[in-house]
Design an enzyme around this catalytic site. Structure first.
Site, PDB file in Angstrom:
ATOM      1  N   LYS A 157      19.806  -3.377 -42.981  1.00 48.41           N
ATOM      2  CA  LYS A 157      20.665  -3.647 -41.742  1.00 48.41           C
ATOM      3  C   LYS A 157      19.341  -3.627 -40.396  1.00 48.41           C
ATOM      4  O   LYS A 157      18.401  -2.732 -40.690  1.00 48.41           O
ATOM      5  CB  LYS A 157      21.787  -2.657 -41.361  1.00 48.41           C
TER       6      LYS A 157
HETATM    7  P1  NAD Z   1      30.786 -10.308 -31.991  1.00 55.73           P
HETATM    8  O1  NAD Z   1      29.575  -9.744 -31.219  1.00 55.73           O
HETATM    9  O2  NAD Z   1      30.988 -11.816 -32.512  1.00 55.73           O
HETATM   10  O3  NAD Z   1      32.170  -9.861 -31.613  1.00 55.73           O
HETATM   11  C1  NAD Z   1      32.424  -8.614 -31.228  1.00 55.73           C
HETATM   12  C2  NAD Z   1      33.822  -8.720 -30.433  1.00 55.73           C
HETATM   13  O4  NAD Z   1      34.140  -7.164 -30.285  1.00 55.73           O
HETATM   14  C3  NAD Z   1      33.817  -9.114 -28.999  1.00 55.73           C
HETATM   15  O5  NAD Z   1      34.887  -9.713 -28.690  1.00 55.73           O
HETATM   16  C4  NAD Z   1      33.590  -7.814 -28.080  1.00 55.73           C
HETATM   17  O6  NAD Z   1      34.146  -8.109 -26.888  1.00 55.73           O
HETATM   18  C5  NAD Z   1      34.505  -6.972 -29.070  1.00 55.73           C
HETATM   19  N1  NAD Z   1      34.465  -5.364 -28.549  1.00 55.73           N
HETATM   20  C6  NAD Z   1      33.346  -4.780 -28.410  1.00 55.73           C
HETATM   21  N2  NAD Z   1      33.772  -3.394 -27.973  1.00 55.73           N
HETATM   22  C7  NAD Z   1      34.993  -3.580 -28.123  1.00 55.73           C
HETATM   23  C8  NAD Z   1      36.016  -2.373 -27.831  1.00 55.73           C
HETATM   24  N3  NAD Z   1      35.535  -1.256 -27.757  1.00 55.73           N
HETATM   25  N4  NAD Z   1      37.500  -2.870 -27.827  1.00 55.73           N
HETATM   26  C9  NAD Z   1      37.622  -4.095 -28.370  1.00 55.73           C
HETATM   27  N5  NAD Z   1      36.890  -5.018 -28.555  1.00 55.73           N
HETATM   28  C10 NAD Z   1      35.418  -4.779 -28.557  1.00 55.73           C
HETATM   29  O7  NAD Z   1      30.683  -9.487 -33.676  1.00 55.73           O
HETATM   30  P2  NAD Z   1      31.172 -10.086 -34.959  1.00 55.73           P
HETATM   31  O8  NAD Z   1      30.331 -10.782 -35.566  1.00 55.73           O
HETATM   32  O9  NAD Z   1      32.668 -10.614 -34.788  1.00 55.73           O
HETATM   33  O10 NAD Z   1      31.443  -8.739 -35.482  1.00 55.73           O
HETATM   34  C11 NAD Z   1      32.582  -7.568 -35.349  1.00 55.73           C
HETATM   35  C12 NAD Z   1      32.569  -6.783 -36.592  1.00 55.73           C
HETATM   36  O11 NAD Z   1      32.645  -7.460 -37.621  1.00 55.73           O
HETATM   37  C13 NAD Z   1      31.251  -5.712 -36.535  1.00 55.73           C
HETATM   38  O12 NAD Z   1      31.555  -4.385 -37.005  1.00 55.73           O
HETATM   39  C14 NAD Z   1      30.499  -6.430 -37.517  1.00 55.73           C
HETATM   40  O13 NAD Z   1      29.473  -5.501 -37.996  1.00 55.73           O
HETATM   41  C15 NAD Z   1      31.445  -6.678 -38.381  1.00 55.73           C
HETATM   42  N6  NAD Z   1      31.157  -8.071 -39.261  1.00 55.73           N
HETATM   43  C16 NAD Z   1      30.608  -9.363 -38.897  1.00 55.73           C
HETATM   44  C17 NAD Z   1      30.216 -10.221 -39.554  1.00 55.73           C
HETATM   45  C18 NAD Z   1      29.909 -11.589 -39.375  1.00 55.73           C
HETATM   46  O14 NAD Z   1      29.759 -12.670 -40.246  1.00 55.73           O
HETATM   47  N7  NAD Z   1      30.215 -11.928 -38.005  1.00 55.73           N
HETATM   48  C19 NAD Z   1      30.233 -10.040 -41.105  1.00 55.73           C
HETATM   49  C20 NAD Z   1      30.714  -8.669 -41.611  1.00 55.73           C
HETATM   50  C21 NAD Z   1      30.966  -7.812 -40.850  1.00 55.73           C
END
Ligand code: NAD
Length: 448
Positions: free
Chosen positions: A107
């Site tokens: 990561k």
């Molecule tokens: P992203 O940046 O696209 O979205 C994050 C979202 O979370 C945004 O809408 C933001 O406003 C919201 N957010 C931030 N702080 C917040 C809070 N305190 N309360 C409510 N909402 C809040 O990120 P993503 O890629 O969607 O990732 C989100 C989670 O999913 C992370 O934990 C990431 O590690 C995990 N994840 C993502 C992927 C991927 O392919 N994108 C894969 C595996 C895991």
């Protein structure tokens, strides 16, 4: 442990410790897996639009590579810390192992506030960070992907910078790239789609439908698939199209989960982002909400909602399925008792603390752990890497069919062990994953 005290790396180590004894893991192997194999911290200057030079700190952590090259996203966030990146790297090792793809875990992260930076500043930061970590990444060594506040454009800059250093094009150095430079169809939606497949299987299980191993592979043939996913949930009382769903986080994982689930007939009764939440008991119109968010930058103020919530309020709503899809440590011992969902599907990494885990388990809430629920993203990243190596690109339907097969099989392998060993799904997932990684280490042997 309260949210403010929760250290994600300590949590990740604790989760490993919990299964090490159950698996009778050799002491040395357990110790080796408790810590990352390699860590790189970098401090690097970036010229801001104002002409000022700002120094940023970033990390790339490689937890384990016994099963293949390291794989894991890069996160831009003001709360990034070395311990957070260590935890996320360890979770990547287990995630790749639980879905049985040939990768280890890594990561990366940069401490910055991307919301306050211009596109050009983000490009300069990305290119300089890539140069700093170029000494340990590469298509056969460690392959970054998007994570919180990074996206396909970020990956394109990383690929271009790395390729410039090498002197030739190296598309395999990252996944989650734009399609026209070797990205995979279906990658953008893969985390959410994989999460939806696990929710579907959980709903079947919740309906006490026992699925025998020979049926773990989805029942329908490729030819039967219409559009992008297979239905295949006939005969179950708990179906996606009966389910009420609340989602925390409305970025890649959250908004696409909302879109896919609502397209399958689920009622998305509430969503939130970092600024707040909106709700409608009759179900939010997700395409309109996505449009609203892209225009205004937040879900708040959406006309189709009839209730407003705080960001964390969605976690406590009465619903069939709760999808935490924002950040870690959201469900803690402070609010776990108020969770009323029947199923929690962890689209985010590490949204539930170990104390909260226990509370949810005691409340009989069925939890699909992060390393399983959100493994769709890394699975299609793997497909992207394979397609890039072969220079042979698949149709979106082929990607989704393969994804569905892997996610469904992994879900039932985890469910099977959790039922046999009488443990919760997280422990079951760790047992499957840690066993596979430990076996790989033992087969390779300890050098010299
Ligand atoms: P992203 O940046 O696209 O979205 C994050 C979202 O979370 C945004 O809408 C933001 O406003 C919201 N957010 C931030 N702080 C917040 C809070 N305190 N309360 C409510 N909402 C809040 O990120 P993503 O890629 O969607 O990732 C989100 C989670 O999913 C992370 O934990 C990431 O590690 C995990 N994840 C993502 C992927 C991927 O392919 N994108 C894969 C595996 C895991």
């Amino acid at each position: 442990m309260t949210k403010s005290e929760a250290n994600p790396f300590k949590i990740a180590q604790q989760q490993l410790d919990n299964v090490a004894m159950r698996l009778n893991l050799k002491k040395g192997i357990h110790e080796f897996l408790r810590n990352p194999r390699r860590e790189l911290s970098v401090n690097f200057p970036v010229r801001m639009d104002s002409g000022e030079i700002k120094v940023f700190t970033g990390y790339r952590v490689q937890h384990n590579q016994a099963r293949g090259p390291c794989k894991g996203g890069i996160r831009y966030h003001w709360n990034v810390s070395l311990d957070e990146v260590r935890a996320l790297a360890m979770w990547m090792t287990w995630k790749c192992a639980v879905v049985n793809i040939p990768y280890g875990g890594a990561k990366g992260g940069v401490i910055c506030n991307p919301k306050e930076m211009s596109e050009r500043e983000l490009e300069r930061l990305t290119r300089r960070f890539t140069t700093e970590i170029s000494i340990i990444i590469g298509p056969e060594r460690d392959i970054p992907a998007p994570d919180v506040y990074t996206n396909a454009q970020t990956m394109a800059w990383i690929m271009d910078t790395y390729s410039s250093i090498k002197g030739y094009s190296v598309p395999g150095v990252v996944t989650g790239k734009p399609i026209h430079i070797g990205g995979s169809l279906g990658r953008n939606e893969a985390t959410a789609r994989g999460c939806m497949f696990t929710i579907r299987e959980a709903l079947k299980h919740f309906d006490h439908k026992v699925i025998p191993p020979e049926k773990w592979q989805p029942e329908c043939e490729i030819g039967e698939i219409e559009g992008d996913i297979c239905d295949g949930d006939e005969g179950t009382g708990y179906k996606i199209d009966n389910a009420t769903v609340a989602i925390q986080g409305f970025g890649n994982a959250g908004s696409i989960s909302a879109a896919l689930l609502s397209a399958k007939g689920a009622k998305i009764i509430a969503v939130s982002d970092s600024k707040g939440g909106v709700a409608n008991k009759e179900g939010l119109n997700i395409p309109q909400l996505i449009e609203h968010k892209s225009k205004t930058g937040s879900v708040i103020g959406f006309e189709g909602a009839n209730d407003n919530l705080e960001s964390k309020g969605v976690l406590e709503l009465e619903c069939d399925v709760l999808v935490p899809a924002a950040l870690e440590n959201q469900i803690t011992d402070e609010n776990a008792d108020n969770v009323k969902a029947k199923i929690v599907a962890e689209a985010a990494n590490g949204p539930t603390t170990p104390e909260a885990d226990k509370i949810l388990h005691e409340k009989n809430i069925f939890l699909i752990p992060d390393i399983l629920a959100n493994a769709g993203g890394v699975t299609v990243s793997y497909f992207e890497w394979v397609q890039g190596l072969q220079q042979f690109f698949w149709s979106e339907r082929d990607v989704n069919v393969q994804l569905r097969e892997i996610m469904t099989k992994a879900f039932h392998e985890v469910l099977d062990i959790s039922l046999k060993e009488e443990v919760d799904m997280r422990t079951g997932a760790y047992m499957v994953a840690v066993r596979r990684v430990a076996d790989a280490i033992m087969h390779r042997g300890i050098f010299p």
